[in-house]
Design a protein around this motif. Structure first.
Motif, PDB file in Angstrom:
ATOM      1  N   PHE A 182       0.830  -1.201   0.000  1.00  0.00           N
ATOM      2  CA  PHE A 182       0.000   0.000   0.000  1.00  0.00           C
ATOM      3  C   PHE A 182       0.868   1.256   0.000  1.00  0.00           C
ATOM      4  CE2 PHE A 182      -2.144   3.357   2.453  1.00  0.00           C
ATOM      5  CZ  PHE A 182      -3.286   3.548   1.680  1.00  0.00           C
ATOM      6  N   SER A 183       1.919   1.241   0.810  1.00  0.00           N
ATOM      7  CA  SER A 183       2.817   2.388   0.879  1.00  0.00           C
ATOM      8  C   SER A 183       3.480   2.648  -0.472  1.00  0.00           C
ATOM      9  CB  SER A 183       3.871   2.148   1.957  1.00  0.00           C
ATOM     10  OG  SER A 183       4.767   3.232   2.049  1.00  0.00           O
ATOM     11  N   ALA A 184       3.885   1.563  -1.152  1.00  0.00           N
ATOM     12  CA  ALA A 184       4.556   1.716  -2.442  1.00  0.00           C
ATOM     13  C   ALA A 184       3.598   2.218  -3.517  1.00  0.00           C
ATOM     14  CB  ALA A 184       5.163   0.377  -2.871  1.00  0.00           C
TER      15      ALA A 184
ATOM     16  N   VAL B 279      -6.454   0.238   9.684  1.00  0.00           N
ATOM     17  CA  VAL B 279      -5.735   1.206  10.521  1.00  0.00           C
ATOM     18  C   VAL B 279      -4.250   1.207  10.170  1.00  0.00           C
ATOM     19  CG1 VAL B 279      -5.044   1.770  12.874  1.00  0.00           C
ATOM     20  CG2 VAL B 279      -7.397   1.066  12.412  1.00  0.00           C
ATOM     21  N   LEU B 280      -3.684   0.017   9.978  1.00  0.00           N
ATOM     22  CA  LEU B 280      -2.264  -0.083   9.629  1.00  0.00           C
ATOM     23  C   LEU B 280      -1.981   0.557   8.267  1.00  0.00           C
ATOM     24  CD1 LEU B 280      -1.413  -3.717  10.801  1.00  0.00           C
ATOM     25  CD2 LEU B 280      -0.872  -1.558  11.953  1.00  0.00           C
ATOM     26  N   MET B 281      -2.919   0.408   7.337  1.00  0.00           N
ATOM     27  CA  MET B 281      -2.754   1.031   6.022  1.00  0.00           C
ATOM     28  C   MET B 281      -2.736   2.555   6.143  1.00  0.00           C
ATOM     29  SD  MET B 281      -5.227  -1.507   3.799  1.00  0.00           S
ATOM     30  CE  MET B 281      -5.115  -0.658   2.226  1.00  0.00           C
TER      31      MET B 281
ATOM     32  N   GLU C  19       2.868   4.883   6.395  1.00  0.00           N
ATOM     33  CA  GLU C  19       4.081   5.696   6.275  1.00  0.00           C
ATOM     34  C   GLU C  19       4.817   5.786   7.599  1.00  0.00           C
ATOM     35  OE1 GLU C  19       5.345  10.163   4.704  1.00  0.00           O
ATOM     36  OE2 GLU C  19       3.321   9.396   4.341  1.00  0.00           O
ATOM     37  N   HIS C  20       4.064   5.994   8.680  1.00  0.00           N
ATOM     38  CA  HIS C  20       4.675   6.119  10.007  1.00  0.00           C
ATOM     39  C   HIS C  20       5.241   4.780  10.478  1.00  0.00           C
ATOM     40  CE1 HIS C  20       2.945  10.115  10.247  1.00  0.00           C
ATOM     41  NE2 HIS C  20       1.763   9.600   9.964  1.00  0.00           N
ATOM     42  N   LEU C  21       4.495   3.678  10.228  1.00  0.00           N
ATOM     43  CA  LEU C  21       4.943   2.372  10.667  1.00  0.00           C
ATOM     44  C   LEU C  21       6.239   1.956   9.983  1.00  0.00           C
ATOM     45  CD1 LEU C  21       1.576   0.382  10.785  1.00  0.00           C
ATOM     46  CD2 LEU C  21       3.009   1.041  12.719  1.00  0.00           C
ATOM     47  N   LEU C  22       6.301   2.162   8.669  1.00  0.00           N
ATOM     48  CA  LEU C  22       7.502   1.778   7.935  1.00  0.00           C
ATOM     49  C   LEU C  22       8.696   2.629   8.342  1.00  0.00           C
ATOM     50  CD1 LEU C  22       6.117   1.037   4.357  1.00  0.00           C
ATOM     51  CD2 LEU C  22       6.850  -0.579   6.104  1.00  0.00           C
ATOM     52  N   ARG C  23       8.426   3.868   8.749  1.00  0.00           N
ATOM     53  CA  ARG C  23       9.510   4.720   9.211  1.00  0.00           C
ATOM     54  C   ARG C  23      10.060   4.201  10.539  1.00  0.00           C
ATOM     55  NH1 ARG C  23       6.969   9.560   9.626  1.00  0.00           N
ATOM     56  NH2 ARG C  23       7.127   9.844   7.367  1.00  0.00           N
TER      57      ARG C  23
END
Length: 206
Positions: free
Chosen positions: A25-27, A155-157, A161-165
């Motif tokens: 999703f982030s990509a 929620v994770l989606m 951006e914050h989670l992957l950071r």
């Protein structure tokens, strides 16, 4: 009942694989505005919920109409889930789905299908709501667990951006492999339970 809820939650979680979905999703949405990202996530989860609820409601009916026994699906599903778990353990590239088809909504492909809802998650919800083993109330609880996992995925989606950071791509890869080990273990249990059922059927009772 508590044990079934925990078991169902684990099975559904590792087949939906929220962490992998977050990475994809982030990509896919890196160039979208926050509003567009939120809309894409909402639609992807909505499509996924509809597909999985339909699988719960009519999946076993369709299999019965086709003359397929659920125990056959349990064995085949266990094997497929085991292979899927191995794929998670040894690494799976998400770049295969990083470029959506032209003219298609990315919320449908590749987010809803096959990232969130794949053959493995459809098989799991059908197996976990076996009409011959579970009451309607129990099946409703499993459906609620499934919707809960989808809600967490949503929620994770939104926080992708914050989670992957925080955890980084290496952290996401580690989590995916841990989930793969859990899935491989649970899939072996599915196969063992299926063969145990066959063994009981074939041996006459004294």
């Amino acid at each position: 009942m508590v044990n079934k809820i925990i078991h169902d939650a684990l099975m559904i979680w590792v087949t939906i694989e929220p962490i992998g979905t977050v990475v994809l999703f982030s990509a896919l949405t890196s160039r979208l505005s926050p509003t567009e990202r939120r809309k894409t996530a909402t639609m992807a989860i909505a499509y996924s919920a509809i597909i999985l609820l339909c699988a719960i409601l009519v999946g076993q009916i369709i299999l019965t109409a086709m003359g397929i026994q659920l125990i056959s699906l349990q064995i085949a599903g266990g094997i497929i889930l085991f292979l899927f778990g191995l794929q998670m353990i040894f690494g799976r590239m998400v770049t295969a789905f990083s470029q959506p088809e032209a003219g298609h909504d990315i919320a449908v492909f590749p987010l809803a299908i096959p990232s969130i809802v794949g053959p493995e998650s459809i098989m799991v919800v059908i197996l976990l709501t076996d009409n011959y083993l579970h009451s309607v109330a129990t099946q409703a609880i499993t459906a609620g667990v499934m919707l809960g996992v989808l809600a967490v995925t949503y929620v994770l989606m939104l926080l992708a951006e914050h989670l992957l950071r925080i955890i980084g791509k290496n952290g996401a890869a580690i989590l995916e492999r841990i989930m793969g080990i859990i899935l491989a273990t649970l899939s072996v249990d599915l196969i063992i339970d299926a063969f145990a059922g066959i063994f009981q059927w074939t041996i006459p009772k004294p």
